[in-house]
Design a protein around this motif. Sequence first.
Motif, mmCIF file in Angstrom:
data_model
loop_
_atom_site.group_PDB
_atom_site.id
_atom_site.type_symbol
_atom_site.label_atom_id
_atom_site.label_comp_id
_atom_site.label_asym_id
_atom_site.label_seq_id
_atom_site.Cartn_x
_atom_site.Cartn_y
_atom_site.Cartn_z
ATOM 1 N N MET A 88 52.718 34.129 38.210
ATOM 2 C CA MET A 88 51.632 33.982 37.253
ATOM 3 C C MET A 88 51.203 35.312 36.657
ATOM 4 O O MET A 88 50.542 35.348 35.620
ATOM 5 C CB MET A 88 50.441 33.279 37.910
ATOM 6 C CG MET A 88 50.758 31.875 38.439
ATOM 7 S SD MET A 88 51.694 30.815 37.306
ATOM 8 C CE MET A 88 50.547 30.670 35.954
ATOM 9 N N SER A 89 51.595 36.426 37.258
ATOM 10 C CA SER A 89 51.216 37.737 36.725
ATOM 11 C C SER A 89 51.842 38.007 35.359
ATOM 12 O O SER A 89 51.455 38.957 34.681
ATOM 13 C CB SER A 89 51.578 38.850 37.708
ATOM 14 O OG SER A 89 52.991 38.983 37.807
ATOM 15 N N ALA A 90 52.744 37.161 34.926
ATOM 16 C CA ALA A 90 53.328 37.285 33.589
ATOM 17 C C ALA A 90 52.296 36.985 32.493
ATOM 18 O O ALA A 90 52.495 37.361 31.341
ATOM 19 C CB ALA A 90 54.522 36.342 33.448
ATOM 20 N N TRP A 91 51.191 36.322 32.869
ATOM 21 C CA TRP A 91 50.152 35.975 31.903
ATOM 22 C C TRP A 91 48.873 36.733 32.222
ATOM 23 O O TRP A 91 48.532 36.927 33.387
ATOM 24 C CB TRP A 91 49.867 34.474 31.942
ATOM 25 C CG TRP A 91 50.964 33.639 31.380
ATOM 26 C CD1 TRP A 91 51.241 33.426 30.067
ATOM 27 C CD2 TRP A 91 51.936 32.891 32.116
ATOM 28 N NE1 TRP A 91 52.326 32.589 29.938
ATOM 29 C CE2 TRP A 91 52.774 32.253 31.182
ATOM 30 C CE3 TRP A 91 52.187 32.703 33.479
ATOM 31 C CZ2 TRP A 91 53.835 31.435 31.549
ATOM 32 C CZ3 TRP A 91 53.246 31.884 33.858
ATOM 33 C CH2 TRP A 91 54.047 31.268 32.902
ATOM 34 N N PRO A 92 48.132 37.127 31.187
ATOM 35 C CA PRO A 92 46.844 37.801 31.429
ATOM 36 C C PRO A 92 45.879 36.897 32.198
ATOM 37 O O PRO A 92 45.955 35.667 32.112
ATOM 38 C CB PRO A 92 46.309 38.079 30.021
ATOM 39 C CG PRO A 92 47.467 37.938 29.097
ATOM 40 C CD PRO A 92 48.439 37.007 29.763
ATOM 41 N N SER A 93 44.951 37.502 32.906
ATOM 42 C CA SER A 93 44.030 36.743 33.762
ATOM 43 C C SER A 93 43.158 35.758 32.982
ATOM 44 O O SER A 93 42.718 34.765 33.542
ATOM 45 C CB SER A 93 43.152 37.690 34.576
ATOM 46 O OG SER A 93 42.361 38.471 33.710
ATOM 47 N N GLY A 94 42.893 35.977 31.722
ATOM 48 C CA GLY A 94 42.044 35.073 30.950
ATOM 49 C C GLY A 94 42.786 33.918 30.302
ATOM 50 O O GLY A 94 42.194 33.138 29.560
ATOM 51 N N THR A 95 44.072 33.782 30.579
ATOM 52 C CA THR A 95 44.881 32.727 29.961
ATOM 53 C C THR A 95 44.370 31.348 30.356
ATOM 54 O O THR A 95 44.068 31.095 31.519
ATOM 55 C CB THR A 95 46.356 32.873 30.387
ATOM 56 O OG1 THR A 95 46.838 34.152 29.977
ATOM 57 C CG2 THR A 95 47.222 31.791 29.777
ATOM 58 N N LEU A 96 44.280 30.472 29.371
ATOM 59 C CA LEU A 96 43.958 29.066 29.614
ATOM 60 C C LEU A 96 45.267 28.296 29.714
ATOM 61 O O LEU A 96 46.092 28.351 28.803
ATOM 62 C CB LEU A 96 43.102 28.497 28.480
ATOM 63 C CG LEU A 96 42.881 26.979 28.494
ATOM 64 C CD1 LEU A 96 42.156 26.526 29.761
ATOM 65 C CD2 LEU A 96 42.136 26.545 27.240
ATOM 66 N N PHE A 97 45.448 27.589 30.813
ATOM 67 C CA PHE A 97 46.625 26.755 31.000
ATOM 68 C C PHE A 97 46.234 25.300 30.832
ATOM 69 O O PHE A 97 45.152 24.884 31.250
ATOM 70 C CB PHE A 97 47.225 26.960 32.397
ATOM 71 C CG PHE A 97 47.847 28.311 32.568
ATOM 72 C CD1 PHE A 97 49.156 28.540 32.182
ATOM 73 C CD2 PHE A 97 47.115 29.357 33.107
ATOM 74 C CE1 PHE A 97 49.732 29.792 32.329
ATOM 75 C CE2 PHE A 97 47.676 30.609 33.258
ATOM 76 C CZ PHE A 97 48.988 30.831 32.861
ATOM 77 N N VAL A 98 47.130 24.522 30.219
ATOM 78 C CA VAL A 98 47.008 23.072 30.157
ATOM 79 C C VAL A 98 48.223 22.542 30.906
ATOM 80 O O VAL A 98 49.355 22.899 30.582
ATOM 81 C CB VAL A 98 46.979 22.554 28.705
ATOM 82 C CG1 VAL A 98 47.039 21.033 28.676
ATOM 83 C CG2 VAL A 98 45.728 23.055 27.987
ATOM 84 N N VAL A 99 47.970 21.737 31.921
ATOM 85 C CA VAL A 99 49.049 21.228 32.758
ATOM 86 C C VAL A 99 49.186 19.727 32.597
ATOM 87 O O VAL A 99 48.207 19.026 32.363
ATOM 88 C CB VAL A 99 48.831 21.592 34.244
ATOM 89 C CG1 VAL A 99 48.884 23.096 34.444
ATOM 90 C CG2 VAL A 99 47.513 21.046 34.777
#
Length: 149
Positions: A88-99
């Motif tokens: 998950m470190s590939a994405w910035p900490s503020g990223t919003l994910f939709v699963v």
Amino acid sequence: MILEPQPATQAATPSYVAETPAAAPEAIAAYYARKLAFETDCWDVHASLASGRIDFVLLDVRSPAMFALSHVPGAQNLPHGKMTTHRMSAWPSGTLFVVYCAGPHCNGTDKAALRLATLGYRVKVMIGGMTGWADEGFDFETGSSNATA
């Protein structure tokens, strides 16, 4: 034909609907505002993708084999079991994910949302998953070219 509002009739005993009183409007508003903070639906995801207003990462949390057979266009494949701090470190900490997962019968979205939240990411579940996407009549993609797993 225009429907006119009809006054509610007063029965001697309340209906099955009314035997448990409805919450106050303020409580209802708070409940649904909170609920919408946790989920989105297929229509809103589709409309966002179609408009190019994509401020989230769409993750298909099913297996790579299921993803290759069919998935929502623009989705990346990342099963919940592979959501690690390193991955998950590939994405910035503020990223919003939709699963999303297969559909309402699948708890993969819940497991993914829990995993992402414990890793410190914001997440919403796309209610309905693949079943909901199909019910809306939206197209699918095939192949594993977008797969991250």
